[in-house]
Design a protein around this motif. Structure first.
Motif, PDB file in Angstrom:
ATOM      1  N   LEU A 327       0.848  -1.180   0.000  1.00 22.17           N
ATOM      2  CA  LEU A 327       0.000   0.000   0.000  1.00 22.17           C
ATOM      3  C   LEU A 327       0.892   1.240   0.000  1.00 22.17           C
ATOM      4  CD1 LEU A 327      -2.541  -1.126   2.761  1.00 22.17           C
ATOM      5  CD2 LEU A 327      -2.798  -1.382   0.285  1.00 22.17           C
ATOM      6  N   THR A 328       0.295   2.408  -0.033  1.00 22.99           N
ATOM      7  CA  THR A 328       1.079   3.643   0.009  1.00 22.99           C
ATOM      8  C   THR A 328       1.718   3.819   1.391  1.00 22.99           C
ATOM      9  OG1 THR A 328      -0.949   4.829   0.578  1.00 22.99           O
ATOM     10  CG2 THR A 328      -0.295   4.821  -1.741  1.00 22.99           C
ATOM     11  N   TYR A 329       2.752   4.644   1.435  1.00 23.24           N
ATOM     12  CA  TYR A 329       3.465   4.969   2.670  1.00 23.24           C
ATOM     13  C   TYR A 329       4.031   3.716   3.357  1.00 23.24           C
ATOM     14  CZ  TYR A 329       1.221   9.457   1.898  1.00 23.24           C
ATOM     15  OH  TYR A 329       0.795  10.641   1.322  1.00 23.24           O
ATOM     16  N   ASN A 330       4.487   2.757   2.556  1.00 18.48           N
ATOM     17  CA  ASN A 330       5.160   1.542   3.041  1.00 18.48           C
ATOM     18  C   ASN A 330       4.285   0.649   3.915  1.00 18.48           C
ATOM     19  OD1 ASN A 330       7.684   2.159   1.796  1.00 18.48           O
ATOM     20  ND2 ASN A 330       8.046   3.674   3.421  1.00 18.48           N
TER      21      ASN A 330
END
Length: 553
Positions: A327-330
């Motif tokens: 997903l976004t932001y690790n």
């Protein structure tokens, strides 16, 4: 005529295709709109809460709680993994982390070393079981939660740290260098008699199949002519490792497991790709109710090919496959994407989570709806409730006093004292405490709290509760008191009544002080009903053949 007849035959499907395509497009658009709408509502809600709520809120924490609550509606295996938990998740799937190589926990009075793993910094530096951790570097950790202490012990590989511990009455300092720790999937293997090799497989992280392969090769070189593969309490892990382990015992080109889901890219048939180590060696696999997922694939595939006799108790019943999606932001999400089917065609998933969401309680497949499948030899096996063993072994039931002595840490503490007083013991398989040691244990318990409720006491309490409601209670009250007195008298002698059971538990705990995890596993094999039954099958080919033939069921 022919052309006229052909026109409507072609024309009608075209109308249907156009209609269905438009309908599908509309449904998809409606679903996308619903998703976008609800995501916008959720984001707006969090923003307004942050602006208007009377106290300060933590948006990260609030959103994580919301996501977790949403995922709980699906199944227990679909999980959100925020960036800060990625390292822990990676350790679960790879078995790797950087630290000192020790299990820590609280046994009353603070955090202590519960098990230093052989060959890693904690064990090689001299740290021992029951060492109370006082400081990590300059930080006092005597009152910190276990999770915080664990994080302080971890860190980049090759970085130094110092640990101050309390051992018995002495305060000791240890200097260590953190190392990359790779937890073993096979914590122990060895020969348990002249011809029988034993392999304990506790996990399915990276290299599980290589470890099992090495164990098989080494045991055969030592003269093992038959094998026990112990999958009890194994929670599973990486699917490809399960396929490789099955491949050690069955020929190349055989189907091991098939995954089927909603998307085409998760549908796959896993087959053996290598020449097996030994496709003839007699094999027994041990399972129980805590054998799950990849462990069930190994046990089930070997059962479906009639390659091994399965002994123990019905497995957990997890036939679901998870995929990790970035997903976004690790952040990541581990989501259930498919069900798996073993060679006979059965799926062993025991809980129907779709039905569970509808009715609010766990829904299992009723026996009447479980479908029958056949193994290679034509034996009947069924889906929908885990892997059922070929021969059942009842779970060992311990006396209430044994549970209480373990839960109260009395077994643990006595084993530690024994270790301080005795420099060495015999090998794990033969060691047992003497009768004099047991008398010392009874003296050790003097003045210590280890009260418990026996099965008879519980029955008496229930009887008394119901009897109080009856008119004749006063007439039988004195008789009930006499029975209770006799029960209490018997309870005082439980240490003698269950002496052999308590001695075995004590002996295994003491072994762990000298031989660590490997020794504790080896010591536990003595008087193990599943091991004894496995050996009886392995030593009698006719008995095994009878189980593995179609006439057995």
């Amino acid at each position: 005529m022919i052309q006229k007849l052909k026109k409507p035959i072609v024309f009608i499907p075209l109308i249907l295709v156009l209609f269905l395509g438009t309908f599908a497009f509309q449904v998809k658009n409606d679903k996308l709109f619903a998703l976008a709408k609800n995501i916008d509502i959720f984001a707006t809600l969090v923003r307004e809460l942050d602006s208007y709520y009377v106290d300060e809120i933590d948006p990260d924490k609030l959103v994580t709680i919301g996501i977790n609550a949403m995922l709980e509606e699906l199944d227990p295996y679909t999980e959100y993994i925020p960036e800060e938990e990625s390292a822990d998740f990676r350790m679960l799937t790879t078995g790797e982390y950087a630290g000192i190589g020790a299990l820590i926990g609280n046994r009353g009075g603070g955090n202590m070393i519960l098990m230093p793993y052989t060959g890693f910094p904690a064990q090689s530096s001299g740290l021992r079981i029951a060492d109370f951790i006082l400081k990590v570097d300059a930080i006092d950790v005597s009152n910190k939660p276990t999770a915080e202490v664990s994080e302080l012990l971890k860190g980049p590989a090759n970085t130094p740290l110092t640990i101050k511990v309390l051992r018995d009455k002495d305060t000791l300092d240890f200097s260590l260098i953190r190392k990359k720790i790779t937890l073993k999937n096979v914590p122990f293997y060895g020969k348990i008699d002249d011809k029988t090799g034993y392999i304990k497989l506790s996990d399915f992280t990276t290299n599980a199949s290589s470890e099992v392969r090495n164990a098989v090769v080494n045991l055969k070189s030592q003269g093992a002519e038959r094998l026990i593969l112990d999958l009890r309490d194994n929670p599973g892990g990486l699917l490809n490792e399960a396929v490789e382990i099955v491949n050690l015992f069955i020929p190349k080109g055989k189907e091991v497991v098939k995954t089927l889901g909603k998307l085409q890219n998760v549908n796959y048939t896993y087959k053996t790709t290598k020449t097996p180590i030994d496709k003839e060696i007699p094999l027994v696999v041990l399972i129980n109710e805590r054998s799950a997922s990849a462990a069930e694939i190994v046990a089930g595939a070997l059962q479906d090919y009639d390659r091994a006799v399965l002994i123990g108790r019905k497995s957990f019943g997890k036939g679901l496959v998870q995929t990790t999606i970035p997903l976004t932001y690790n952040a990541q999400v581990k989501v259930t994407t498919a069900k798996y089917y073993i060679p006979s065609g059965r799926c062993i998933q025991a809980i129907d989570y779709a039905q569970t969401r509808e009715n609010g309680s766990l829904t299992t497949v009723p026996d009447s709806l479980r479908k029958a499948f056949k193994t290679a030899n034509g034996r009947i096996v069924r889906d929908g409730a885990g892997i059922e063993p070929d021969d059942l072994v009842q779970e060992v039931s311990y006396a209430p006093i044994s549970y209480t002595l373990v839960a109260g840490n009395h077994i643990f503490d006595f084993a530690t004292q024994y270790f301080y007083k005795n420099k060495s013991i015999s090998d794990p398989m033969t060691f047992t405490i003497s009768d004099q040691d047991y008398e010392d244990f009874k003296k050790f318990l003097n003045g210590k709290e280890y009260d418990y409720t026996t099965y008879v006491e519980k029955s008496m309490q229930d009887l008394e509760k119901y009897a109080e409601k009856e008119a004749y209670f006063e007439e039988i009250k004195s008789q009930l008191e006499m029975i209770k007195a006799k029960v209490n008298h018997s309870k005082e002698s439980d240490l003698d009544t269950h002496k052999e059971e308590v001695k075995k538990i004590l002996s295994e705990e003491i072994v762990s002080r000298y031989y660590f995890q490997e020794g504790m596993i080896e010591a536990g094999l003595d008087q193990d009903p599943a091991i004894d039954l496995a050996k009886s099958y392995l030593s009698d080919p006719v008995k095994s053949l009878k189980i593995l033939s179609a006439s057995s069921k």
